[in-house]
Design a protein around this motif. Sequence first.
Motif, PDB file in Angstrom:
ATOM      1  N   ALA A 155      42.010   2.834  40.853  1.00 55.40           N
ATOM      2  CA  ALA A 155      43.046   3.885  40.497  1.00 55.40           C
ATOM      3  C   ALA A 155      43.232   4.583  38.860  1.00 55.40           C
ATOM      4  CB  ALA A 155      44.567   3.359  40.965  1.00 55.40           C
ATOM      5  N   ASP A 156      42.951   3.427  38.314  1.00 54.41           N
ATOM      6  CA  ASP A 156      43.085   3.417  37.151  1.00 54.41           C
ATOM      7  C   ASP A 156      42.165   3.933  36.485  1.00 54.41           C
ATOM      8  OD1 ASP A 156      42.586   1.303  37.017  1.00 54.41           O
ATOM      9  OD2 ASP A 156      44.048   0.200  35.967  1.00 54.41           O
ATOM     10  N   GLY A 157      40.527   3.600  36.624  1.00 55.45           N
ATOM     11  CA  GLY A 157      38.940   4.441  36.412  1.00 55.45           C
ATOM     12  C   GLY A 157      39.254   3.262  35.498  1.00 55.45           C
ATOM     13  N   GLY A 158      39.718   1.494  35.826  1.00 55.37           N
ATOM     14  CA  GLY A 158      39.557   0.790  34.564  1.00 55.37           C
ATOM     15  C   GLY A 158      37.661   0.012  35.091  1.00 55.37           C
ATOM     16  N   ALA A 159      36.924  -0.435  34.103  1.00 55.70           N
ATOM     17  CA  ALA A 159      35.777  -1.000  34.668  1.00 55.70           C
ATOM     18  C   ALA A 159      36.387  -2.262  35.214  1.00 55.70           C
ATOM     19  CB  ALA A 159      34.860  -0.814  33.700  1.00 55.70           C
ATOM     20  N   ASP A 160      35.491  -3.118  35.580  1.00 57.00           N
ATOM     21  CA  ASP A 160      35.775  -4.541  36.063  1.00 57.00           C
ATOM     22  C   ASP A 160      34.053  -5.332  35.429  1.00 57.00           C
ATOM     23  OD1 ASP A 160      36.626  -7.062  37.907  1.00 57.00           O
ATOM     24  OD2 ASP A 160      34.208  -7.184  37.419  1.00 57.00           O
ATOM     25  N   GLY A 176      23.708  -0.458  43.587  1.00 61.50           N
ATOM     26  CA  GLY A 176      24.180   0.462  43.387  1.00 61.50           C
ATOM     27  C   GLY A 176      25.494  -0.025  42.952  1.00 61.50           C
ATOM     28  N   SER A 177      26.404  -1.537  43.563  1.00 65.86           N
ATOM     29  CA  SER A 177      27.250  -1.563  43.687  1.00 65.86           C
ATOM     30  C   SER A 177      27.940  -1.960  42.585  1.00 65.86           C
ATOM     31  CB  SER A 177      27.726  -2.481  45.010  1.00 65.86           C
ATOM     32  OG  SER A 177      27.501  -1.674  46.214  1.00 65.86           O
ATOM     33  N   PRO A 178      26.958  -2.912  41.905  1.00 67.53           N
ATOM     34  CA  PRO A 178      27.720  -3.700  41.094  1.00 67.53           C
ATOM     35  C   PRO A 178      27.935  -2.860  39.575  1.00 67.53           C
ATOM     36  CG  PRO A 178      25.949  -5.665  41.232  1.00 67.53           C
ATOM     37  CD  PRO A 178      26.117  -3.592  42.317  1.00 67.53           C
ATOM     38  N   GLY A 179      26.812  -1.953  39.612  1.00 66.38           N
ATOM     39  CA  GLY A 179      26.950  -0.908  38.542  1.00 66.38           C
ATOM     40  C   GLY A 179      27.579   0.538  38.580  1.00 66.38           C
ATOM     41  N   ARG A 180      28.637   0.806  39.638  1.00 71.40           N
ATOM     42  CA  ARG A 180      29.743   1.159  39.945  1.00 71.40           C
ATOM     43  C   ARG A 180      30.748   0.282  39.412  1.00 71.40           C
ATOM     44  NH1 ARG A 180      26.545   2.645  44.817  1.00 71.40           N
ATOM     45  NH2 ARG A 180      28.234   1.672  45.911  1.00 71.40           N
ATOM     46  N   TRP A 181      30.888  -0.867  40.056  1.00 68.15           N
ATOM     47  CA  TRP A 181      32.644  -1.532  39.603  1.00 68.15           C
ATOM     48  C   TRP A 181      32.182  -1.751  38.341  1.00 68.15           C
ATOM     49  CZ3 TRP A 181      29.676  -5.635  43.326  1.00 68.15           C
ATOM     50  CH2 TRP A 181      29.879  -5.963  44.882  1.00 68.15           C
ATOM     51  N   ALA A 182      31.163  -1.796  37.533  1.00 69.92           N
ATOM     52  CA  ALA A 182      30.941  -2.156  36.002  1.00 69.92           C
ATOM     53  C   ALA A 182      31.594  -0.656  35.122  1.00 69.92           C
ATOM     54  CB  ALA A 182      29.145  -2.215  35.340  1.00 69.92           C
ATOM     55  N   GLN A 223      33.648   3.206  38.778  1.00 68.37           N
ATOM     56  CA  GLN A 223      33.636   4.446  39.599  1.00 68.37           C
ATOM     57  C   GLN A 223      34.353   3.506  41.504  1.00 68.37           C
ATOM     58  OE1 GLN A 223      29.438   4.846  40.073  1.00 68.37           O
ATOM     59  NE2 GLN A 223      30.100   7.056  38.880  1.00 68.37           N
ATOM     60  N   ASP A 224      33.929   2.264  41.516  1.00 72.69           N
ATOM     61  CA  ASP A 224      34.534   0.840  42.107  1.00 72.69           C
ATOM     62  C   ASP A 224      35.656   0.010  41.910  1.00 72.69           C
ATOM     63  OD1 ASP A 224      34.574   3.214  44.753  1.00 72.69           O
ATOM     64  OD2 ASP A 224      31.869   2.613  44.530  1.00 72.69           O
ATOM     65  N   THR A 225      36.027  -0.773  42.426  1.00 77.83           N
ATOM     66  CA  THR A 225      36.021  -2.021  42.278  1.00 77.83           C
ATOM     67  C   THR A 225      36.024  -2.994  43.561  1.00 77.83           C
ATOM     68  OG1 THR A 225      38.013  -3.552  41.875  1.00 77.83           O
ATOM     69  CG2 THR A 225      38.032  -1.901  43.674  1.00 77.83           C
ATOM     70  N   PRO A 226      35.373  -4.412  43.462  1.00 74.05           N
ATOM     71  CA  PRO A 226      34.687  -5.159  43.661  1.00 74.05           C
ATOM     72  C   PRO A 226      35.995  -5.949  45.283  1.00 74.05           C
ATOM     73  CG  PRO A 226      35.124  -6.098  42.178  1.00 74.05           C
ATOM     74  CD  PRO A 226      35.136  -4.789  42.075  1.00 74.05           C
ATOM     75  N   SER A 227      35.744  -6.037  46.500  1.00 71.15           N
ATOM     76  CA  SER A 227      36.940  -6.128  47.242  1.00 71.15           C
ATOM     77  C   SER A 227      36.905  -7.843  46.760  1.00 71.15           C
ATOM     78  CB  SER A 227      36.241  -6.456  48.654  1.00 71.15           C
ATOM     79  OG  SER A 227      34.976  -7.780  48.683  1.00 71.15           O
ATOM     80  N   GLU A 228      38.342  -7.924  47.307  1.00 71.24           N
ATOM     81  CA  GLU A 228      38.357  -9.434  47.120  1.00 71.24           C
ATOM     82  C   GLU A 228      37.160 -11.046  46.577  1.00 71.24           C
ATOM     83  OE1 GLU A 228      41.161 -11.988  45.060  1.00 71.24           O
ATOM     84  OE2 GLU A 228      41.181 -10.137  45.003  1.00 71.24           O
TER      85      GLU A 228
END
Length: 115
Positions: free
Chosen positions: A7-12, A36-42, A45-50
């Motif tokens: 939501a806030d565009g913050g990277a993990d 591609g998932s880790p790059g999107r989280w980093a 663009q997306d956030t990892p599940s719990e």
Amino acid sequence: MAKQRVADGGADPVTQRLVKAIGSDNLAALLGVAAGSPGRWANGQDTPSEAVRLQLAEIDQLVDQLLTALTPAQARLWLVGQNIHLRGRPIDLYRLEGATPLIDALRAHQEGAAS
């Protein structure tokens, strides 16, 4: 695993650190997620599940141990190379047994190198 928008565009930050240390492909292989998932989280663009966040915390501990014994380049090679003491590739063993056997092997390596 369903995609979650940030939501806030913050990277993990944990993912950023892990991608920098071991590479996105290795991190994806450890987690069993799309490459591609880790790059999107980093990049936020997306956030990892719990559930993935819990795995990321465990991998973060593993990488901390790796980087006390090896350079980042050596750590990447160690993860995907055959290891006679672990009887296979560390990256595959992690998927079967978690971080503990890998951390134990790294500690033994460090103790042997210090002798």
